[in-house]
Design a protein around this motif. Sequence first.
Motif, short mmCIF file in Angstrom:
data_model
loop_
_atom_site.label_atom_id
_atom_site.label_comp_id
_atom_site.label_asym_id
_atom_site.label_seq_id
_atom_site.Cartn_x
_atom_site.Cartn_y
_atom_site.Cartn_z
N VAL A 34 -24.72 27.95 94.49
CA VAL A 34 -23.65 28.16 95.47
C VAL A 34 -22.42 27.34 95.10
CG1 VAL A 34 -23.01 27.86 97.89
CG2 VAL A 34 -25.27 28.77 97.31
N ALA A 35 -22.63 26.09 94.68
CA ALA A 35 -21.50 25.22 94.33
C ALA A 35 -20.76 25.75 93.10
CB ALA A 35 -22.00 23.80 94.08
N ALA A 36 -21.50 26.28 92.12
CA ALA A 36 -20.85 26.81 90.92
C ALA A 36 -20.00 28.03 91.28
CB ALA A 36 -21.90 27.18 89.88
N VAL A 76 -25.20 27.13 80.72
CA VAL A 76 -26.56 27.29 81.23
C VAL A 76 -26.94 25.99 81.93
CG1 VAL A 76 -29.00 27.41 80.56
CG2 VAL A 76 -27.36 29.00 79.56
N VAL A 77 -27.55 26.13 83.10
CA VAL A 77 -28.13 24.98 83.79
C VAL A 77 -29.64 25.19 83.85
CG1 VAL A 77 -28.26 23.63 85.90
CG2 VAL A 77 -26.06 24.60 85.17
N LEU A 100 -24.53 23.23 77.81
CA LEU A 100 -25.95 23.29 78.12
C LEU A 100 -26.27 22.07 78.97
CD1 LEU A 100 -28.79 24.54 77.66
CD2 LEU A 100 -28.98 23.07 75.64
N VAL A 101 -26.56 22.31 80.24
CA VAL A 101 -26.84 21.24 81.20
C VAL A 101 -28.28 21.38 81.65
CG1 VAL A 101 -26.22 20.27 83.45
CG2 VAL A 101 -24.44 21.27 81.98
N THR A 102 -29.01 20.28 81.63
CA THR A 102 -30.43 20.32 82.01
C THR A 102 -30.73 19.27 83.05
OG1 THR A 102 -31.07 21.14 79.82
CG2 THR A 102 -32.80 20.14 81.17
N VAL A 103 -31.32 19.71 84.15
CA VAL A 103 -31.75 18.78 85.20
C VAL A 103 -33.08 18.19 84.78
CG1 VAL A 103 -32.34 18.52 87.64
CG2 VAL A 103 -30.53 20.12 86.96
N THR A 137 -23.38 16.61 90.97
CA THR A 137 -23.39 16.06 89.61
C THR A 137 -23.55 17.16 88.57
OG1 THR A 137 -24.35 14.02 90.49
CG2 THR A 137 -24.47 14.33 88.12
N VAL A 138 -24.33 18.20 88.91
CA VAL A 138 -24.43 19.35 88.01
C VAL A 138 -23.06 19.98 87.81
CG1 VAL A 138 -25.41 21.67 87.73
CG2 VAL A 138 -26.83 19.81 88.65
#
Length: 290
Positions: free
Chosen positions: A32-34, A95-96, A144-147, A245-246
């Motif tokens: 939703v935030a993106a 990509v998350v 490329l973001v990874t939680v 933070t993402v």
Amino acid sequence: MTNPTATAATSRDPKVVLITGTSSGIGLAAAVAAARAGFTTVATLRDPQRADALREAAEEAGVELDIRRLDVTDAASVAACVAGVVADHGRLDAVVNNAGAGHVGTLENESVDDVRQVMEVNFFGVVQVAKAALPHLRATGGRLVTVTSVGGVIGQPFNEAYCAAKFAVEGYLESLAPVAASVGVTVSVVEPGAVASAFVANVGVDADQAVTEAGPYAPALQAYLARTRATFASAAQTPQGAADTVIEALTAERPAFRLQTSEAARQFVGIKLADLDGSAAQAFTTAWIA
């Protein structure tokens, strides 16, 4: 929303982000935030029948999401989803990797197959999605973001398999980051601490039964579970707080490789990152089960 017809991407087109594990928690909030931040957001989840909360959140926020099925443990599902996104939207800018599953257990009381399954979801799922996405991220100079987790920095009692998977993710991506940067792709990891979401409930642990079946580990497990309940009751941040933070990792001009989602998370991982011989981390977590 209905998938748009594929067209040639231009620099003026909205950036396209694919997010995994969006049925609840951080993934839902980040999707939703993106979309609010202006991304064309592809929100994926393993079971589309669990998308009601996601749709309701998007409607409440007044944003549109492209909701698709993606099972990170299924190579065909990953390949089909990524290819479909690029075909329909013409590009992939970010990509998350958020999909994952918690696990509580200890070596003597669980099977090696249990450990393999945790690695399959939390480590190989990340690698599989990243591999499918990288050619497209190269084309757009993407991210490329990874939680991951603070459990990817400090190993935690009764989380051996889960922390091993998160350690593996952090090591893999820390190693990949300079290589990816050489072809224009930015790699970041986002490290939440306790988050008030369905993640813990989805671990599926019956605390009383687990203690009863823990044998000689029962006192330590009981202490660990009590400490965990207290932490989540008093110090857990909201999914939205972590999702912020993402979004920082997606939008900052030069995002750091490692970002924590709260001051508590920063203090937690700081114990390890300043702990050259490991003694401080060991003393800290030993106190949890004393």
